[in-house]
Design an enzyme around this catalytic site. Structure first.
Site, PDB file in Angstrom:
ATOM      1  N   TRP A 102       0.826  -1.209   0.000  1.00 46.85           N
ATOM      2  CA  TRP A 102       0.000   0.000   0.000  1.00 46.85           C
ATOM      3  C   TRP A 102       0.858   1.256   0.000  1.00 46.85           C
ATOM      4  CZ3 TRP A 102      -4.152  -1.614  -1.862  1.00 46.85           C
ATOM      5  CH2 TRP A 102      -4.668  -2.862  -1.515  1.00 46.85           C
ATOM      6  N   ASP A 169      -1.553   7.069   6.194  1.00 44.02           N
ATOM      7  CA  ASP A 169      -2.611   6.122   5.846  1.00 44.02           C
ATOM      8  C   ASP A 169      -2.759   5.181   7.043  1.00 44.02           C
ATOM      9  OD1 ASP A 169      -4.231   4.099   4.913  1.00 44.02           O
ATOM     10  OD2 ASP A 169      -2.894   3.483   3.289  1.00 44.02           O
ATOM     11  N   LYS A 193     -11.340  -1.703   7.084  1.00 45.08           N
ATOM     12  CA  LYS A 193     -10.333  -2.459   7.818  1.00 45.08           C
ATOM     13  C   LYS A 193     -10.602  -2.494   9.316  1.00 45.08           C
ATOM     14  CE  LYS A 193      -7.485  -3.473   4.398  1.00 45.08           C
ATOM     15  NZ  LYS A 193      -7.190  -4.834   3.988  1.00 45.08           N
TER      16      LYS A 193
END
Length: 360
Positions: A102, A169, A193
Site C-alpha cells: 500500500w 494512511d 479495515k
C-alpha cells in the site's frame, strides 16, 4: 448456527450489535417506515448521522478544532493521489517511506502529482521490518507513512519524529490505539479495515495547511471544497457512514480508544506467544515491529499444510490464509474480533502440534 471466528483482513469483522442495528435501518430507519438507503441524504435524519459520525471521530481521537472530518468515497486508494494533490506544492517535494504494497501504491500515485523522494524502505527484506533512523529533509512539504501494513504484518511501534508535517494512511489500525492528531497534516483511512463496511473513507484534515499548492484542484478531489460543503458536496455513501457511526458508538460505550488498545494488546500477546512457543510455526516479521492488527506466520514444514488447514476450518475459523504475495497465514485481529476467537485459533495450533507429534 455454528460460531465463525472471522479473521478476515478486510472487509473487517464488525460487532454483532452493529450488524443488527444496521440491518434494521435498511428496512425501517428512525421509525420513518423508510429504508436508510432510499431517503434523501439532505434529510435531517441522514444529516444527523453524518454529524454524529464526525463528532464521534472528534471525541474518540481528541481531534483539535483546526482539523475537519470528512467521509468521502474512492477508498484510501484515491487518497493516495488526493493527499499529494492537496498538500504537495507545485515546486516542492514530499518524502515517503516504503513499507509494503500500500505504501508503494501511495508512492506511485503521488509521483503523478509532483516530486517524490523515497527516504526509507524495507523492501530489501520482504517488508519484514519498519525502517528506523532515516533522514527526513526539512524542506519537504510532508512525510507520508503507512502506519500498519496488513499484508506483511508490520506496524510502526512509534511514529517518526519529523521536522515536516506527516500524512498517514491508517486504514488498518485507525481507532486501535491513541493518536496525537496534531502530529499530522492529515490522517486518512478506508473504513473497511477497522471501522465499517467498504464504501467510505475517513479523512482528518488540518485545514490550516490547505490551499498552498499553487495548483487548481478538480472539485471532487479538493478537500477544501468538501469541507465547505460539510462532506456532502455530492451524495455521500450513506450506509457505510451509518455503520461506521454505529461502530464508533460501540467503541465509545466500550470505553473508547484506550480501552480497546488494552484488549488489542491482550489478543496480540496471546497470538504471538503461541507463534513463538509452537515449534511448527514461525513468525514472518521482525519481533519489534509486529502488528497488533495482523499477525503473519508460516508453517516450518509445508507438508503439514493440509492437516492444519483442515483443522482450523473444522473449528469454524475463517480468513486466516495469508495474502497471495506472501503466503502462509494471517490472523487479522481488528477491534471487533473477540479474545475468544484468538483463543480458538491458539487452541487449534496447540492441537495441531499434538497431532503432528503423535504422527512423528
Amino acid at each position: 448456527m455454528k460460531k465463525v471466528h472471522n479473521f478476515s483482513a478486510g472487509p473487517c469483522i464488525l460487532p454483532q450489535e452493529v450488524l443488527k442495528k444496521a440491518s434494521e435501518a435498511v428496512v425501517n430507519f428512525d421509525d420513518l417506515n423508510l429504508s436508510l438507503i432510499e431517503i434523501s441524504h439532505r434529510s435531517k435524519n441522514v444529516v444527523a448521522v453524518m454529524e454524529k459520525a464526525q463528532n464521534l471521530v472528534r471525541e474518540l481521537l481528541n481531534v483539535p478544532a483546526n482539523y475537519e472530518i470528512l467521509f468521502l468515497q474512492g477508498g484510501a486508494s484515491l487518497g493516495f493521489y488526493t493527499a499529494a494533490l492537496n498538500y504537495l506544492s507545485k515546486d516542492g517535494k514530499a518524502v515517503y517511506v516504503n513499507t509494503g504494497t500500500w505504501a508503494k501504491k501511495a508512492i506511485k500515485e503521488a509521483k503523478l502529482v509532483g516530486n517524490i523522494e523515497v527516504v526509507a524502505s524495507s523492501e530489501d527484506d520482504g517488508f519484514k521490518y519498519i525502517p528506523k533512523g532515516f533522514n527526513i529533509p526539512a524542506d519537504a512539504d510532508f512525510l507520508h507513512i503507512t502506519t500498519n501494513n496488513t499484508i506483511y504484518g508490520t506496524q510502526y511501534p512509534e511514529i517518526p519524529k519529523s521536522p515536516v508535517p506527516i500524512i498517514a494512511d491508517m486504514s488498518s489500525d485507525i481507532f486501535s490505539r491513541p493518536v496525537n492528531v496534531s502530529d499530522y497534516a492529515m490522517i486518512y483511512a478506508g473504513a473497511q479495515k477497522n471501522m465499517g463496511p467498504a464504501g467510505t473513507t475517513l479523512f482528518i484534515v488540518n485545514k490550516d495547511l490547505l490551499g498552498k499548492t499553487g495548483r487548481t484542484i478538480p472539485s471532487m478531489l479538493d478537500y477544501q471544497l468538501h469541507i465547505d460543503k460539510e462532506s456532502m458536496y455530492n451524495t455521500p455513501p450513506v450506509f457505510p457512514i451509518y455503520v461506521s457511526m454505529l461502530t464508533l458508538d460501540w467503541l465509545k460505550n466500550l470505553g473508547g480508544v484506550p480501552a480497546i488498545e488494552k484488549i488489542n494488546a491482550e489478543k496480540a500477546a496471546a497470538m504471538y506467544a503461541e507463534i513463538d512457543r509452537n515449534p511448527l510455526f514461525v513468525g514472518y516479521t521482525a519481533v519489534e515491529d509486529r502488528s497488533k492488527m495482523n499477525a503473519t506466520f508460516n508453517l516450518v514444514d509445508d507438508t503439514h499444510k493440509e492437516l492444519f488447514d483442515s483443522m482450523w476450518k473444522e473449528a469454524g475459523i475463517s480468513g486466516i490464509n495469508g495474502h497471495r504475495s506472501v503466503g502462509g497465514y494471517r490472523a487479522s485481529m481488528y477491534n471487533a474480533l473477540p479474545l475468544e476467537s484468538v483463543q480458538a485459533l491458539v487452541k487449534v495450533m496447540q492441537e495441531f502440534e499434538e497431532k503432528v507429534s503423535v504422527k512423528a
